[in-house]
Write an enzyme that holds these catalytic residues in place. Structure first.
Site, PDB file in Angstrom:
ATOM      1  N   HIS A   1       0.823  -1.226   0.000  1.00  8.31           N
ATOM      2  CA  HIS A   1       0.000   0.000   0.000  1.00  8.31           C
ATOM      3  C   HIS A   1       0.852   1.270   0.000  1.00  8.31           C
ATOM      4  CE1 HIS A   1      -3.553   2.264   0.080  1.00  8.31           C
ATOM      5  NE2 HIS A   1      -4.228   1.667   1.065  1.00  8.31           N
ATOM      6  N   ARG A   2       2.147   1.135   0.283  1.00  9.52           N
ATOM      7  CA  ARG A   2       3.012   2.313   0.230  1.00  9.52           C
ATOM      8  C   ARG A   2       3.153   2.792  -1.216  1.00  9.52           C
ATOM      9  NH1 ARG A   2       7.909  -0.465   3.484  1.00  9.52           N
ATOM     10  NH2 ARG A   2       7.408  -1.956   1.844  1.00  9.52           N
TER      11      ARG A   2
END
Lengths: 382, 433
Positions: free
Chosen positions: B406-407
């Site tokens: 998700h980064r």
């Protein structure tokens, strides 16, 4: 590359010279015509000597692996499977000829009378070079791939200068030859190209003796070269031969011819001995990672020791008594070696090795020695 | 007692796992007799005994990791270094009598000398081997580099399938080769021994303690690191793969694909490789202050092997046509199954597929392979009722699951990525190569 299947299942180029079948019968290949008479004329004493060198070395080779596994050697490089090629080559030489080896010429070192413990001292990392080259007319083992080949050509150039103006008779009697040993892997190095160009240009008395064992660590020969290596000689302007390197008498006959040619001032010759590395590249290698056991078992059938033994039995009526004696002798060599090697001290310190790289002062090595001293001081202080 | 410490059997190794002990305390050993197998980072290596004597202590158990230089085995030495086990039958030098123990060297055709029994009492308290027929007289204990045992390929396979080491089998073949009968003899003996002596496995109701080693250890480390450092998001999408199934039937009949295995994984691999180029965020590496978007695809395939889970990858998968991809998958999984995966195949992956459908699972939330930002779980393909143009029809339905870092990847990229993959599974004609 077009190949033929020898009786052993060993894939050889169709030009390869082979005289013996896998079980020791005389069964020459198509290309062997010019060499059959010479090969079969090799007397039993030389064949027996080749067998002795091979058998002694194989037992010592096995001990090398064991001693490495027992922490006594830093590394060992098995010659398993390549014994006949080396035996044929070393018995084709006079003592005054010089050998420039890789790190796997154990049969040739034995042929030159180098004691086992001197070879093993090198693999213990206990000495700078192992033996004094001029005592045996054999250079130290060279680990840097192909580096010894320009050395051999340079030495050969020196011989050529020395022998300028000699008569044919004197050359035959006193002439000298340098033998450059290397493998299929090293054949790809640039040094080899330069060495061959130079050797051809100056007609140096050098025999390029290639043991093509089909594996450059994990790179198979078909990746290494699209043509058999002996064919390269023609491009450089000298003669090249392919021989079944697991056939001792074929290799001996071809090497006899090559050495004689170089000795008489005919210039360089290339001999590509097709053999097979039955064991690992070194004790730090695991061949099961890159080749199949089927391949290995196929080549096991062309074991040069078996072939030589069968030939001695069939052609010269050698009996168990001879083979038992050699086996016992080999065993004793292994026992003696173990006594000398296990827990033996280093003969020189690491620091002293800096002084032995060059005969004269060398600024780069001097700087390295200073850095080494400083590092040792830091180690002591911490 | 002399203590043998673990040597560096490779170049620069620092540790090894004990894979097998061939001896136990109290056993008599001879010089160069194989005492243990150790597994290093490079390979399985046999350790020959440095001394003859009696084993007093083993300093590690099977599965333990031993550092180079640590105590390995303690042996009460009963003979001098000169007393090699493999001594010839007639004494050569005055080192005294020698134990006539199994030899390692090939001694073809050599008649066994009448045992020189006079005063030749073995030094070690080792029983004389019982008289055996000539062919079976020399069981081998070889160091691995010299273990060139002769056997026909089917016999090799038979031994391998039963986990037998050919070098430990006594050959009785005409040319000294191990025969099928030899292998069966060992198998029967083993069965007899197991039934006679084996202790029962851990009883129900008890716990069993398993040492964490090898691939299990590496897997545990990798998933923990990945799961705790990369915030995972997982998304799912159902796909009608009926056209893919029809397409594969056509492909299987095509002469170019005659010698290669064709499966839904092939279409998915092609689809993922193309989608990864369109949405490079799913094919990226997080570094901290920066991240890399890879405009090439090294496609990892999670493979369950005998040794555990590994993820080798297909280099430059984005450049492959379907035949090349099919061949690459076949080779990669074949090597993984045989335990011959090369270190280079395990390095440099950019995105991974885990084919959990073959386990009968519909979908899952896989954990990212460390250093990658996308992993796709390929669920089972089942015939299900599906509404097509207002009509209920039986169709081949599968579920794609994806986990992303998700980064780098937000819902939008995850959706776009899975939409691309789904589009190809729904219409493989979109594979234009």
């Amino acid at each position: 590359m077009s190949t033929i299947s020898s009786p052993t299942g060993h894939q050889l180029p169709e030009e390869a010279i082979g005289v013996l079948s896998a079980d020791g019968f005389i069964d020459p290949t198509e290309s062997a015509k010019a060499f059959v008479d010479d090969a079969t004329a090799i007397d039993h004493e030389r064949v027996a000597e080749m067998y002795r060198l091979m058998a002694n070395t194989r037992r010592i080779d096995e001990e090398g692996v064991n001693l490495q596994r027992q922490g006594q050697l830093v590394l060992w490089t098995p010659s398993l499977g390549q014994e006949a090629a080396q035996a044929g080559a070393v018995t084709a030489l006079q003592d005054r000829d010089w050998i420039f080896p890789t790190y796997r010429e154990h049969v040739m070192a034995r042929g030159r009378g180098i004691p086992d413990e001197k070879v093993f001292d090198f693999f213990r990392g206990a000495v700078h070079a192992g033996w004094k080259p001029s005592d045996y007319n054999m250079q130290p083992y060279t680990v840097v791939l192909a580096a010894q080949v320009p050395h051999a050509v340079g030495y050969g150039w020196g011989i050529a200068q020395q022998q300028r103006g000699w008569t044919d008779a004197r050359r035959a009697e006193e002439g000298r030859v340098a033998v450059a040993c290397f493998g299929d892997g090293a054949s790809t190095e640039g040094d080899i190209h330069e060495a061959m160009v130079f050797a051809a240009s100056f007609d140096t008395p050098v025999v390029f003796f290639i043991q093509n064992n089909y594996w450059a660590i994990s790179t198979p020969f078909e990746v290494q070269s699209k043509v058999p290596l002996f064919k390269r000689a023609k491009g450089y302007g000298f003669e090249g031969f392919a021989v079944d390197g697991n056939d001792p008498i074929a290799t001996a006959a071809v090497m006899d011819h090559a050495v004689d040619h170089a000795r008489r001032g005919g210039g360089p010759v290339l001999v590509e001995a097709h053999t097979y590395r039955m064991g690992a590249h070194t004790t730090a290698d695991d061949p099961t990672k890159y080749r199949t056991s089927e391949e290995e078992s196929q080549y096991a059938q062309s074991d040069p020791m078996v072939r030589t033994e069968q030939y001695l039995r069939r052609r010269f009526d050698y009996t168990d008594a001879f083979f038992d004696e050699i086996a016992a002798e080999s065993e004793q060599l292994a026992v003696n070696l173990r006594e000398k090697i296990v827990d033996a001290p280093d003969t020189i310190s690491l620091r002293e090795k800096f002084d032995l790289v060059y005969a004269e002062e060398h600024p780069l090595v001097d700087a390295q020695a200073v850095a080494f001293d400083r590092w040792m001081e830091d180690e002591d202080a911490s | 007692m002399k203590i043998f410490t673990l040597p560096d059997v490779g170049e620069g190794l620092t540790e090894a796992d004990v894979a097998n002990w061939m001896v136990k305390a109290g056993d008599t050993v001879t010089v160069n007799q194989v005492i243990a197998e150790i597994e290093t980072a490079k390979s399985l290596v046999e350790i020959p005994s440095p001394w003859a004597g009696i084993v007093e202590e083993l300093y590690a158990e099977v599965g333990d990791t031993v550092n180079v230089g640590d105590n390995f085995i303690g042996i009460k030495v009963t003979s001098t270094a000169g007393d090699d086990d493999d001594a010839p039958q007639a004494p050569l030098v005055g080192t005294g009598p020698k134990a006539d123990t199994p030899g390692r060297r090939r001694r073809r055709g050599r008649p066994r000398a009448a045992a020189p029994a006079e005063a030749e009492t073995p030094v070690a308290s080792e029983p004389e081997p019982a008289p055996v027929p000539e062919a079976a007289a020399e069981p081998v204990q070889k160091s691995d580099l010299f273990a060139k045992v002769l056997a026909k390929p089917p016999v090799r396979k038979l031994a391998k399938d039963h986990g037998l080491d050919l070098t430990t089998i006594t050959p009785t073949g005409q040319h000294g080769e191990v025969t099928r009968a030899d292998v069966h003899a060992v198998l029967e003996a083993d069965t007899a021994e197991t039934t006679a002596t084996s202790t029962a496995p851990v009883a129900a109701g008890e716990s069993e303690s398993i040492k964490v080693t090898g691939v299990r250890k590496a897997t545990a480390k990798a998933v923990t690191e990945s799961y705790t450092s990369a915030p995972h998001i997982s998304v799912f999408r159902q796909v009608d793969a009926t056209r893919t199934m029809e397409y594969l039937e056509t492909l299987k009949k095509h002469p170019r694909f005659e010698n290669v295995r064709v499966s839904p994984l092939l279409v998915l691999a092609m689809a993922v490789s193309q989608a990864a180029l369109n949405t490079p965020q799913a094919n990226a590496t997080w570094h901290g202050d920066t991240y890399s978007l890879h405009h090439y695809v090294n496609l990892g395939l999670a493979a369950a092997t005998k040794r555990g889970l590994i993820v080798p990858n297909i280099k430059n998968a984005h450049d492959m046509n379907q035949l090349q991809m099919a061949e690459a998958i076949q080779e990669l999984t074949g090597r993984a199954r045989e335990g011959k995966t090369q270190p280079a195949e395990l390095a440099g992956g950019t995105i991974t597929i885990t084919n959990i459908g073959v386990l009968g699972l519909d979908t899952g939330t896989p954990i990212l392979n460390p250093g990658e930002s996308g992993i796709i779980a390929f669920g089972a393909i089942r015939q299900q009722p599906w509404v097509v143009n207002g009509q209920m029809e039986p169709r081949w339905i599968t579920t794609l699951g994806g986990s992303f870092d998700h980064r780098i990847v937000d819902g939008m990229e995850a959706g776009a990525f899975l939409a691309d993959v789904a589009a190809i599974l729904e219409e493989p004609a979109l594979l234009i190569s």
